[in-house]
Design a protein around this motif. Structure first.
Motif, short mmCIF file in Angstrom:
data_model
loop_
_atom_site.label_atom_id
_atom_site.label_comp_id
_atom_site.label_asym_id
_atom_site.label_seq_id
_atom_site.Cartn_x
_atom_site.Cartn_y
_atom_site.Cartn_z
N GLY A 44 -1.31 -10.24 3.38
CA GLY A 44 -2.33 -9.58 2.59
C GLY A 44 -2.90 -10.49 1.53
O GLY A 44 -2.60 -11.67 1.44
N GLU A 45 -3.75 -9.92 0.70
CA GLU A 45 -4.44 -10.69 -0.32
C GLU A 45 -3.89 -10.45 -1.71
O GLU A 45 -4.38 -10.98 -2.68
N GLY A 46 -2.87 -9.59 -1.84
CA GLY A 46 -2.25 -9.39 -3.15
C GLY A 46 -3.07 -8.57 -4.09
O GLY A 46 -2.92 -8.67 -5.30
N GLU A 47 -4.00 -7.73 -3.60
CA GLU A 47 -4.79 -6.91 -4.50
C GLU A 47 -3.97 -5.74 -5.00
O GLU A 47 -3.00 -5.33 -4.38
N GLU A 48 -4.40 -5.14 -6.11
CA GLU A 48 -3.65 -4.08 -6.74
C GLU A 48 -4.32 -2.72 -6.55
O GLU A 48 -4.21 -1.82 -7.38
N GLY A 49 -5.05 -2.54 -5.47
CA GLY A 49 -5.70 -1.27 -5.21
C GLY A 49 -4.72 -0.24 -4.71
O GLY A 49 -3.50 -0.42 -4.72
N GLU A 50 -5.26 0.89 -4.21
CA GLU A 50 -4.40 1.96 -3.76
C GLU A 50 -3.58 1.55 -2.54
O GLU A 50 -2.47 1.99 -2.35
N GLU A 51 -4.13 0.67 -1.72
CA GLU A 51 -3.37 0.21 -0.56
C GLU A 51 -2.15 -0.57 -1.04
O GLU A 51 -2.24 -1.49 -1.84
N GLY A 52 -0.98 -0.18 -0.54
CA GLY A 52 0.24 -0.86 -0.94
C GLY A 52 0.85 -0.30 -2.20
O GLY A 52 1.84 -0.80 -2.68
N LYS A 53 0.27 0.76 -2.77
CA LYS A 53 0.84 1.33 -3.99
C LYS A 53 2.19 1.95 -3.67
O LYS A 53 2.33 2.70 -2.72
N GLY A 54 3.20 1.62 -4.48
CA GLY A 54 4.54 2.13 -4.20
C GLY A 54 5.13 1.41 -3.01
O GLY A 54 4.66 0.36 -2.59
N ALA A 55 6.21 1.99 -2.44
CA ALA A 55 6.88 1.39 -1.29
C ALA A 55 6.83 2.35 -0.12
O ALA A 55 6.45 3.50 -0.25
N GLY A 56 7.27 1.86 1.01
CA GLY A 56 7.37 2.72 2.16
C GLY A 56 6.18 2.64 3.09
O GLY A 56 5.94 3.54 3.89
N GLY A 57 5.38 1.55 2.99
CA GLY A 57 4.22 1.41 3.84
C GLY A 57 4.55 1.07 5.28
O GLY A 57 3.69 1.04 6.14
N VAL A 72 13.63 -7.94 4.66
CA VAL A 72 13.83 -6.70 3.91
C VAL A 72 12.75 -5.71 4.35
O VAL A 72 11.64 -6.10 4.71
N THR A 73 13.08 -4.43 4.30
CA THR A 73 12.11 -3.41 4.68
C THR A 73 11.10 -3.22 3.55
O THR A 73 11.35 -3.58 2.39
N ASP A 74 9.98 -2.61 3.88
CA ASP A 74 8.97 -2.34 2.87
C ASP A 74 9.48 -1.36 1.83
O ASP A 74 8.96 -1.31 0.71
N ALA A 75 10.51 -0.59 2.17
CA ALA A 75 11.10 0.34 1.21
C ALA A 75 11.81 -0.39 0.08
O ALA A 75 12.20 0.24 -0.92
#
Length: 408
Positions: A157-170, A244-247
């Motif tokens: 990814g590009e490391g942006e801080e938008g809603e995509e990727g917010k939190g864990a569990g993706g 490691v898992t996304d969690a």
């Protein structure tokens, strides 16, 4: 509410619970830590059994929420606990500070599910943590780190801080490769909070992960050979395809550097408190020696030059204590405290260096021998001026708060 400790230090404590907690810590320090400190430091022995005792006693999660096994104590109290532990043995005080730092990302930025799954064991289950930010080529310039985490099947990814990727569990796994340096508890930690690059260059391309200490592909180099703190292992950690898992991602993708800086503001207060504890131990040793040692037919404490030296040492210790407690109270009240944390880390560690140097001078030739602890205190104090941001970096931080960032 204030009380005086056996060494005459007056403690301002906010509750009866805090007073009882400090009494427990002093008893553990007196009976379990101090008697073995010199011998174990000389042998390079890390007292893992002591950290198990501290965990069982509820001392490894003091500033965190009781709902997850923490002590629910304000930083004002937690830091005074660190001071007491560091006065008995810096390896123990610093170890608790680093462990607390290692829990910060999960406690502050993890989801409820992540906290419920991991925090109880980290805070009260006997586990020990490591904080992995620095690298061989990224120390003070931590945003230049090269350790990379790539989502399996993608480019990270590009490391942006938008809603995509917010939190864990993706979903999906992350694969981590790289080397971390100067890691306290490197090779013995049960878990590591790891900052790794998931996007482009700079601070916005970094994310945070919670990595098990026994993850396949995670290995430790031999511990560094240090001038002091020999009982506290410091080592490089190598990540070779660590999965490691996304969690186990903490916070949003690209938020890792902000998480790291937030943790360091609090961690610097821990270093400041440890420095004051070390300075207090050196002062106590110097005063006791000056009262007992006789020259020219009277105690050397009678000589004005030495009395003034002790007075300056005591003033530095008290001033450092007041500074770190003021920063802690600002944090507890929800006020900005980053500038005060940098000031406390700067002043307290410089004070510890000066006080331990003066303690060696008070003891003269005896102070230069391993028969007395002040030579060890001096070697340990030097380290405190370097860790969690050198004191030169603290001056940069303070100046930015005063006049803004540097012109480019």
């Amino acid at each position: 509410m204030a009380e005086s400790t056996p060494d005459g230090v007056e403690r301002r404590l906010p509750s009866d619970e805090a007073r009882e907690l400090l009494a427990l810590v002093r008893e553990i320090a007196r009976r379990e830590i101090a008697p073995h400190a010199a011998e174990e430091e000389a042998a390079g022995h890390f007292p893992r059994e002591l950290f198990t005792l501290l965990s069982r006693s509820g001392l490894l999660g003091l500033p965190y929420e009781p709902a997850y096994g923490g002590g629910g104590q304000p930083y004002e109290v937690y830091l005074q606990v660190l001071e007491e532990l560091a006065a008995a043995r810096l390896t123990v005080g610093l170890g608790v500070s680093v462990h607390t730092l290692s829990c910060h990302a999960l406690a502050g930025y993890g989801t409820d599910e992540q906290r419920s799954a991991h925090l109880p064991a980290m805070l009260g289950g006997g586990l020990l943590g490591a904080y992995c930010l620095s690298e061989p080529s990224a120390g003070s310039d931590a945003a230049a780190l090269r350790t990379r985490a790539v989502r399996e099947g993608g480019d990270g990814g590009e490391g942006e801080e938008g809603e995509e990727g917010k939190g864990a569990g993706g979903g999906g796994d992350w694969v981590i490769d790289g080397t971390k340096a100067w890691i306290t508890h490197g090779g013995i930690a049960d878990f590591c909070t790891v900052m790794a690059r998931t996007g482009g260059p700079g601070a916005r391309g970094i994310s945070a992960f919670l990595v098990p200490g026994d993850a396949p592909g995670l290995t430790a180099a031999p511990p560094e050979r240090k001038m002091g703190m020999k009982g506290s292992p410091t080592a490089q950690l190598h990540f070779d395809g660590v999965r490691v898992t996304d969690a186990r991602r903490l916070g949003r993708e690209g938020q890792g550097f902000a998480i790291a800086l937030d943790a360091l503001d609090s961690g610097r207060l821990g270093i400041a408190a440890c420095a004051v504890g070390l300075g207090q131990a050196a002062l106590d040793e110097a005063v006791a020696y000056a009262v007992e040692r006789r020259q020219f037919g009277r105690p050397i404490a009678d000589f004005q030059g030495l009395r003034f030296l002790l007075a300056d040492m005591a003033t530095r210790v008290e001033a450092g204590r007041a500074l770190y407690l003021e920063a802690a109270r600002r944090r507890d009240e929800g006020r900005p405290f980053g500038r005060h944390a940098a000031m406390a880390k700067l002043f307290c560690t410089d004070a510890a260096m000066q006080v331990t140097t003066d303690a060696v001078q008070v003891l003269g030739g005896y102070g230069y021998t391993a028969d007395f602890p002040v030579e060890r205190y001096l070697r340990e104090a030097k380290m405190l001026q370097i860790v969690e941001g050198t004191n030169q970096i603290q001056r940069v931080v303070i100046a930015r708060h005063l006049v803004g960032p540097e012109s480019r």
